[in-house]
Design a protein around this motif. Structure first.
Motif, short mmCIF file in Angstrom:
data_model
loop_
_atom_site.label_atom_id
_atom_site.label_comp_id
_atom_site.label_asym_id
_atom_site.label_seq_id
_atom_site.Cartn_x
_atom_site.Cartn_y
_atom_site.Cartn_z
N ILE B 46 0.78 -1.26 -0.15
CA ILE B 46 -0.06 0.02 -0.01
C ILE B 46 0.91 1.36 -0.01
N ALA B 47 1.99 1.20 0.66
CA ALA B 47 2.84 2.43 0.71
C ALA B 47 3.40 2.76 -0.55
N VAL B 48 3.98 1.65 -1.26
CA VAL B 48 4.64 2.26 -2.69
C VAL B 48 3.46 2.23 -3.55
N TYR B 49 2.58 1.40 -3.78
CA TYR B 49 1.47 1.49 -4.78
C TYR B 49 0.42 2.77 -4.59
N GLY B 50 0.41 2.92 -3.28
CA GLY B 50 -0.46 3.95 -3.08
C GLY B 50 0.07 5.39 -3.43
N THR B 51 1.18 5.48 -3.12
CA THR B 51 2.20 6.51 -3.66
C THR B 51 2.14 6.67 -5.09
N TRP B 52 2.44 5.81 -5.81
CA TRP B 52 2.36 5.50 -7.31
C TRP B 52 1.19 6.07 -7.71
N MET B 53 0.01 5.71 -7.16
CA MET B 53 -1.51 6.03 -7.43
C MET B 53 -1.58 7.55 -7.36
N PHE B 54 -1.20 8.00 -6.43
CA PHE B 54 -1.60 9.44 -6.03
C PHE B 54 -0.63 10.14 -6.87
#
Ligand SMILES: Nc1ncnc2c1ncn2[C@@H]1O[C@H](COP(=O)(O)OP(=O)(O)OP(=O)(O)O)[C@@H](O)[C@H]1O
Ligand SMILES: [Mg+2]
Lengths: 245, 290
Positions: B46-54
């Motif tokens: 969630i940390a990396v893919y969340g950042t990527w998404m935002f």
């Protein structure tokens, strides 16, 4: 005097048993009220309802004019309701000092204290109950007498307005019981407490309490001055075969 | 040979510190809250893919995206507490199964939206130069990650051992009932402690992401390391975790530079198994976190 605790039509069932049955009474600020009754009368259940361990099936509990019937246990503790247990419930893996410290940190006034101040205050309460030497002993290694004292220290550390004592003397020898009884009377005066005190040893209740409530089969069967209550026929009947009144 | 020694020493420090950072939150949840949070692996994702998404999809700035992804990690952790841990409090095996399921669901969701072929790269490099150490040159980002891990460890240790809230968080899991009795809001404190524990893995993962190739299944390998460190350390004791992290770091550096990098995880696993056969409760006693 204003009423601190007002209990109305309180009822709690466990399966087929009505442990507390339509009980109503009031306790005024500064009073020390004894609660007696034979085994299984519903005394502990009543304390559990007031402290928030159980929620009642029916009825209402008010504390200083506030309806607390639906409040969580921790919210009631923060309002100033503290209790002890018939079977002491401290945290066995923590030292006596940490148990009391925990109460100070959990309480409303603990928010204003630093860790050091809270630690010092915990020492003060341990000392008050003669537990200073046991401060670093794990609560799980304490004797029953010390556990009773620790529970009182922890309850007092919350700076409660109302203290509910559930059989502080059970399992103690007469000298220890006397010491505990003296301490409860002492803290009541020094800390301006209102106390509801369950005890099996009637002599102590007769001596210390200004008012006595008697429960039998979940019902409140008497409420009055100690010397008057023990003369009531229904009280004598409830205690026949139990013990001498 | 001297170069190998430098590499092994340097990477024992780098890997050890990094693994400590990765495992910190997991160790704290097992030690302080007594929950074996198997959904922890999802936090890395969630940390990396969340950042990527935002950042990439929504179009926020990088810093905002990182902050939002950490908020997302906190919300996820809170949801795990409310929906799984609280519900299954009395049924531990079901709880463990449900927690793994949560991890896999998150993983599959991410794999659906960002399959392996989609290149995900987050420019969180703080120091991109090489840092000389003896005969070896270490990527600066590794060094940054190692020191951030150690800083997080120090902050968390101070918080849990020296502050009032830290004390309360350590005490709640001892006795829920006694906690409520002294006026502690059990659910809120527990959830807060879990959220606090979910931050370090998120930060460390974001720092390593420029060095490691990201894919939706990276959570498992990182989480395996966190579990190894926590179990070898004695499930909850931070001194034990420190020892465990550097032992595993050393094994991996040694195997990676002298034997075969492909054996790094396997040999670490075997060594940990052997240690646990001799000392089933891990290296340190877990009654206290320090
Ligand atoms: N959690 C519970 N589940 C089922 N029954 C209960 C529970 N707690 C109390 N009871 C029952 O309710 C009745 C009242 O019990 P309670 O413990 O309140 O009595 P008591 O007056 O405190 O007795 P004692 O003097 O023995 O402590 C008893 O019949 C008891 O068995
Ligand atoms: Mg009782």
């Amino acid at each position: 005097m204003i009423e601190m605790l007002k209990v109305s039509n309180l009822t709690k069932r466990f399966g087929g048993i009505i442990a507390v049955n339509d009980v109503s009474f009031e306790i005024k600020k500064g009073e020390i009220v004894g609660l007696i009754g034979p085994n299984g009368a519903g005394k502990t259940t009543l304390v559990n309802l007031i402290s928030g361990f159980y929620s009642p099936d029916r009825g209402k509990i008010e504390f200083n004019g506030k309806n607390i019937t639906k409040m969580r246990m921790d919210e009631r503790a923060k309002l100033g309701i503290a209790r002890t247990f018939q079977n002491p419930r401290v945290i066995p893996n923590m030292t006596a000092h940490m148990n009391v410290l925990y109460a100070i940190l959990g309480s409303e006034h603990g928010k204003e204290l630093t860790m050091t101040e809270a630690g010092a205050e915990a020492i003060y309460y341990l000392d008050l109950f003669g537990l200073l030497k046991k401060r670093d002993v794990l609560a799980g290694d304490l004797a029953i007498y010390e556990l009773r004292l620790l529970e009182l220290a922890r309850a007092l550390a919350l700076r409660p307005k109302l203290l509910l004592v559930d059989e502080a003397m059970a399992g103690l020898n007469p000298a220890e019981a006397e010491a505990v009884s003296k301490l409860i009377n002492r803290i009541r005066n020094e800390f301006d407490l209102t106390i509801m005190w369950i005890e099996h040893v009637l002599k102590v209740i007769m001596r210390s309490a200004e008012r006595v409530l008697v429960m039998h089969y979940g019902r409140l069967i008497a409420d009055g001055k100690p010397e008057e209550v023990v003369k009531k026929p229904e009280v004598i009947e409830a205690y026949i075969g139990e013990e001498e009144v | 040979m001297i170069a190998e020694v430098s590499l092994i020493v340097a990477y024992t420090f780098i890997f050890g510190s990094m693994y400590l950072g990765i495992a910190l939150g997991f160790t704290l949840t097992t030690g302080v809250l007594r929950v074996f949070n198997l959904a922890y692996g999802a936090i890395f994702l969630i940390a990396v893919y969340g950042t990527w998404m935002f950042w990439n999809d929504v179009g926020f700035g990088l810093i905002e995206s990182i902050v939002l992804s950490i908020v997302l990690v906190s919300v996820f952790t809170y949801a795990v507490y409310r929906i799984v841990i609280l519900k299954f409090a009395e049924l531990e095996d079901y709880m463990l199964a449900a927690l793994v399921a949560v991890f896999v669901i998150v993983e599959e969701l991410i794999a659906y939206f960002y399959p392996e072929i989609v290149g995900v790269y987050i420019p969180t490099t703080i120091y991109g130069e090489l840092v000389p150490f003896g005969e070896a040159n270490i990527p600066g980002q590794y060094v940054v990650t190692a020191f951030v891990s150690l800083a997080l460890l120090a902050i968390y240790l101070l918080f849990f051992t020296k502050t009032k809230n830290g004390f309360i968080m350590r005490a709640i899991s001892q006795d829920m009932f006694a906690s409520k009795l002294v006026g502690v809001n059990f659910n809120r404190t527990f959830a807060l402690a879990m959220i606090i524990a979910s931050i370090p893995p998120a930060i460390i993962m974001l720092l390593i992401s420029p060095i490691w190739a990201l894919n939706p299944y990276i959570g498992w390998s990182v989480f395996t390391i966190a579990i190894l460190v926590a179990v070898l350390g004695g499930l909850g004791n931070l001194k034990g975790s420190i020892m465990a992290a550097y032992i595993i770091g050393f094994i991996q550096a040694f195997v990676g530079f002298l034997l075969d990098p492909r054996l790094m995880l396997l040999i670490a696993l075997i060594v940990v198994m052997i240690v646990l056969i001799v000392r089933p409760k891990g290296l340190a006693r877990a009654e206290t976190i320090w």
